[in-house]
Design an enzyme around this catalytic site. Sequence first.
Site, PDB file in Angstrom:
ATOM      1  N   HIS A 133     -17.399 -68.269  24.269  1.00 63.29           N
ATOM      2  CA  HIS A 133     -18.207 -69.641  23.922  1.00 63.29           C
ATOM      3  C   HIS A 133     -17.706 -70.591  25.084  1.00 63.29           C
ATOM      4  O   HIS A 133     -16.835 -71.716  24.574  1.00 63.29           O
ATOM      5  CB  HIS A 133     -17.950 -70.194  22.578  1.00 63.29           C
ATOM      6  CG  HIS A 133     -19.025 -69.627  21.672  1.00 63.29           C
ATOM      7  ND1 HIS A 133     -20.464 -70.223  21.972  1.00 63.29           N
ATOM      8  CD2 HIS A 133     -19.275 -68.748  20.638  1.00 63.29           C
ATOM      9  CE1 HIS A 133     -21.221 -69.561  20.910  1.00 63.29           C
ATOM     10  NE2 HIS A 133     -20.483 -68.887  20.240  1.00 63.29           N
ATOM     11  N   ASP A 138     -20.196 -73.031  20.095  1.00 61.82           N
ATOM     12  CA  ASP A 138     -19.555 -72.644  18.834  1.00 61.82           C
ATOM     13  C   ASP A 138     -19.388 -73.811  17.955  1.00 61.82           C
ATOM     14  O   ASP A 138     -19.746 -73.885  16.465  1.00 61.82           O
ATOM     15  CB  ASP A 138     -18.403 -71.920  18.953  1.00 61.82           C
ATOM     16  CG  ASP A 138     -17.352 -72.428  20.041  1.00 61.82           C
ATOM     17  OD1 ASP A 138     -17.676 -73.221  20.671  1.00 61.82           O
ATOM     18  OD2 ASP A 138     -16.055 -72.044  19.942  1.00 61.82           O
ATOM     19  N   TYR A 335     -37.125 -76.025  33.713  1.00 60.75           N
ATOM     20  CA  TYR A 335     -36.745 -76.864  32.701  1.00 60.75           C
ATOM     21  C   TYR A 335     -36.838 -78.330  33.038  1.00 60.75           C
ATOM     22  O   TYR A 335     -36.658 -78.915  34.025  1.00 60.75           O
ATOM     23  CB  TYR A 335     -35.073 -76.855  32.599  1.00 60.75           C
ATOM     24  CG  TYR A 335     -34.516 -75.623  32.032  1.00 60.75           C
ATOM     25  CD1 TYR A 335     -34.934 -74.389  32.189  1.00 60.75           C
ATOM     26  CD2 TYR A 335     -33.626 -75.643  30.809  1.00 60.75           C
ATOM     27  CE1 TYR A 335     -34.644 -73.111  31.356  1.00 60.75           C
ATOM     28  CE2 TYR A 335     -33.017 -74.613  30.219  1.00 60.75           C
ATOM     29  CZ  TYR A 335     -33.428 -73.322  30.428  1.00 60.75           C
ATOM     30  OH  TYR A 335     -33.037 -71.985  29.824  1.00 60.75           O
ATOM     31  N   GLU A 411     -10.571 -80.083  18.299  1.00 62.12           N
ATOM     32  CA  GLU A 411     -11.281 -79.876  16.881  1.00 62.12           C
ATOM     33  C   GLU A 411     -11.552 -81.258  16.149  1.00 62.12           C
ATOM     34  O   GLU A 411     -12.729 -80.999  15.555  1.00 62.12           O
ATOM     35  CB  GLU A 411     -10.770 -78.791  15.933  1.00 62.12           C
ATOM     36  CG  GLU A 411     -10.835 -77.281  16.621  1.00 62.12           C
ATOM     37  CD  GLU A 411     -10.023 -76.287  15.982  1.00 62.12           C
ATOM     38  OE1 GLU A 411      -9.131 -76.743  15.156  1.00 62.12           O
ATOM     39  OE2 GLU A 411     -10.584 -75.170  16.175  1.00 62.12           O
TER      40      GLU A 411
END
Length: 432
Positions: A133, A138, A335, A411
């Site tokens: 990841h 994630d 894109y 985190e």
Amino acid sequence: MLGRISTLAILAGLAYGAPALAAPSAAKVEAAAKAAQPKVIAWRRDLHQNPELGNQEVRTAALVAKELKALGFEVREGVGKTGVVGILKGGKPGKVVALRADMDALPVEEKTGLPFASKATATWEGKTVPVMHACGHDTHVAMLLGAATVLAGMKADIKGTVVLIFQPAEEGPQAGEEGGAKLMIRDGALDQPKVDAIFGLHIGPLDAHQLNYRPMGFYASSDRITITVKGKQTHGARPWAGIDMASIAADIVQAMNQIAARQVDVGLSPSVVTIATIHMGMRQNIIPEDLVMGGTMRTFSTERRADLIDKVQKSVAAIGDRYGAKAEAVFTQPYPVTYNDPALSKWVKASLSKASPGKVEDNGALVTGAEDFSMYAEKVPGVFIQLGGRPANVPAAGAPANHSPYFDIDEAVMETGVKAEVFMALDYLEKK
Ligand SMILES: [Zn+2]
Ligand SMILES: [Zn+2]
């Protein structure tokens, strides 16, 4: 006495029908996001250790579907191959707002040394590759599950419907496959129910808790360029008897650089035209018949994109002509520009400021990377933001970028991301 007042208040409320429910308060959202944070971290670590490549997100999708069902969402699985859509109908009627997370990992060998580092491998275009990841998707999945948890806890107070889009293959499917936002849209992610606005975020190495975006063009458009040249093979000692393909390759590279730097208004917006691959020849003394070059083009407006495609195609054909070769440039895998709706961009700042006070930049730098969130934002008004996730002990200069085998995040910023998503969704539904 108190009892009597309460009874009177309730009776007064009943006289006007059901008592009016207040919109969920900022304090309530903050407390719920804080409470959800340990679960968000656990989801992130589990996903990080078990990454899956684009269109292969089977385990991830199953986890998402299971958690959404447990939270009381209506869940559609197998959308756009492995995508999941969760629908939460609030207690009051209103508009429909969507939040989107991407689920795919990359063929990168993780070198972070984290206790939950990935050791996974998978098959990609016929080869066994390591999987990581490395783009932080994630955390996107974990944060959107966190937002789902917060929203489910205040379902009765929500005015309208929240649609959570968990999308596969944002990084692009492998050769010969389709995937990503395009297939999610094809399979009704924006139609069942009809979505009024969409928000999304991407984590990256900005200062922790920073929320950056800009109105209108934010992430670039992207087109894959394939240039093919047909010449005439000859001996390396007799270039005049054939067509000098190496000179053509060199001229094309120079022309591409010159177009981006000299032929468009660089003051208006930048453009990138990159030639990344050149394939020709087998031996040092044979000038070959074929040349294939590959590259990518990035722009920030549809007008610029069309103009550059025209300029590149004309230039490549003209260079071929000059040498007597047949040369052409083909553009594939388009894109669009990730276009942030100007009115929504202005409006969203207050919601983001509640999530990360003093750390919102509404005139963020242009990003030459591309995002298939752009495809949703072409269909409905949307805003895409960046969430800063650089760990405090990592200096800004030289911090591992997305796609690096060393990419990692603090985190704690996921709590900010959850709040940003919840505030954008709830405030939009309360918006007059
Ligand atoms: Zn990426
Ligand atoms: Zn990404």
